[in-house]
Enzyme design. Structure first.
Site: not given
Lengths: 209, 280
Positions: A188, A190, A82
């Site tokens: 993202h 994650e 990001c």
């Protein structure tokens, strides 16, 4: 001693989620802003969240930029997520014009400068892989949804580093990049559910091979 | 059309709670168990709302967020009682992607600017909880406990001008009733703002989506009762609640108005009927 992955902690990032994802696939990491820990790491992750100028200010103040540039010369894996991906580029126009790390050629701009209302891309978008420029980590993830949260996009100068694009409103933007040891994800992984974890699993494979 | 379906988990003292009109909160159990189910079922995001934090002027539960985000890889929007930058940082560091504020934003409009400056606009959601009074909607603070003279459309304009990325609007009148979303709120939002909004309060049946989507397109629907009760019905066969309000849970009377509905079913419906796109 087995070295760890250093998640750079410039005080704003969503570092815990990245560490959790790494742990989930069996990779040890340390959330750090200490010179030696970053120098001794086996890979560097620049996390997201926060504003570009503030992040660069903190990085420069502690001369972490020099360490990252040296790591690149040493061919160490550097992953930007990001905002972390945006920091890899030459400059950003977020709030004020700010110089970035300059590891990749290009700039960071607002989604729309003409409209008064700022546009934010918050939510799930497909990534469309660019099969000419491959990122092994994204294999099997063509047209899969990833979680995005940003209002700025990178404009790459070298088209051969763009590994995928995504669409927000009518804008097609660069959603991931790769140049040798440098990898960037605008989304993202994650936070992108099981498909995002596949990326971390693939990163793990890169270390064991 | 992109849409998000977001289970909203109201938390009180580390328990998942649910009320009606933000009142009469019943304890339903361990929020993490519910969150895990929603993750498996394909939720697009999770909302954690510490519903007493603002009243007691103490902070949200970062430990609980940590426990949840350590093995649930979904975006998390967290709020309740956040009123300073240190607290924003603490919540973000616990695994939340974004935070929402209500009371602190009303009390000190500048707090919105501060968060945007330090953490970026995409980190912030302003939550608005409104109650209807003579055809107008007024904002409330402290999880619906305190009335203000702030009117919905005025507040929305102000928030939008400040450059906030997204807002969440809760109808206190509809919340927990299952009677559908407040369509007058949707009409106001359509007229007043261009930024995306999460609509909350009142959902129980698939037709409620159509009522909203015929007027305007929110960026997301926040849903609580239907999902919580659906999950409780699923596990109620085992009849061994390990936590929660046992009397209430065993009676099952409190949630008989809610027909079981899963995230998957909702997404299938929205995809077929409104060609809404989802991650899965």
């Amino acid at each position: 001693m087995k070295s760890k992955i250093a998640i750079i902690d410039y005080g704003m990032g969503n570092t815990f989620s990245i560490q959790s994802a790494l742990k989930n696939v069996g990779l040890e990491s340390v959330i750090t802003f200490k010179e030696m820990e970053i120098i001794n790491s086996k890979a560097i992750i620049l996390p997201g969240v926060g504003a570009f100028p503030k992040a660069m200010e903190k990085i420069k103040k502690k001369k972490i930029d020099k360490i990252i540039l040296q790591a690149n010369r040493d061919n160490k894996m550097i992953i930007g997520i990001c905002l972390g991906m945006q920091l890899l580029f030459e400059k950003s126009y977020e709030n004020v014009t700010t110089k970035g790390l300059g590891l990749l050629k290009g700039k960071v701009v607002n989604f729309n400068n003409d409209n008064k209302i700022k546009k934010f891309n918050v939510g799930w978008n497909k990534i469309n892989l660019n099969f000419k420029n491959k990122d092994q980590n994204l294999k099997k993830l063509d047209k899969k949804y990833m979680y995005f949260i940003h209002s700025y996009q990178v404009i790459v100068n070298e088209k051969n580093i763009e590994t995928s694009t995504s669409k927000f409103d009518s804008v097609t933007f660069t959603s991931s990049v790769k140049k040798k040891n440098i990898i960037g994800y605008q989304f993202h992984p994650e936070k992108s559910s099981k498909n995002g974890l596949l990326i971390y699993k693939s990163i793990k494979k890169l270390f064991s091979s | 059309m992109n849409l998000r379906i977001i289970p909203k988990l109201d938390i009180k003292n580390e328990n998942l709670v649910k009320g009606v009109n933000l009142e009469g909160l019943r304890s339903l159990g361990n929020p993490k168990k519910f969150a895990e189910i929603y993750y498996q079922e394909g939720a697009d995001e999770l909302i954690y709302h510490d519903v007493v934090a603002s009243l007691y002027e103490r902070n949200s539960a970062p430990e609980l967020i940590k426990k949840t985000s350590s093995n649930i890889f979904l975006p998390m929007l967290v709020g309740g009682g956040i009123n300073n930058l240190k607290e924003v940082e603490r919540v973000l560091r616990s695994g939340a992607d974004r935070i929402f504020i209500n009371t602190a934003a009303i009390d000190n409009h500048k707090f919105i600017d501060e968060i945007i400056k330090f953490f970026g606009a995409s980190t912030l959601v302003v939550s608005i909880e409104v109650i209807k009074k003579r055809e107008l909607f007024y904002c409330r603070k402290d999880f619906g406990r305190e009335q203000t003279s702030l009117e919905l459309s005025d507040w929305c304009k102000k928030i939008q001008d400040k450059g906030v990325a997204e807002i969440m609007v809760t109808s206190i009148d509809q919340e927990g009733t299952g009677k559908g979303f407040d369509l007058n709120i949707v009409k106001i939002l359509k007229k007043i703002i261009d930024i995306p909004y999460i609509l909350n309060g009142g959902f129980s049946e698939l037709k409620h989506f159509g009522e909203v989507l015929d007027i305007d397109k929110p960026s997301a629907f926040a849903i609580s009762s239907v999902f919580h009760y659906n999950y409780l019905k699923k596990i109620s066969d085992k009849k061994n609640y390990s936590d929660g309000n046992f009397v209430f849970l065993n009676q099952k009377s409190g949630y008989n108005n809610f027909k079981p509905l899963s995230i998957r079913k909702i997404k299938k419906f929205l995809n077929k009927k409104f060609s809404a796109q989802f991650k899965d």
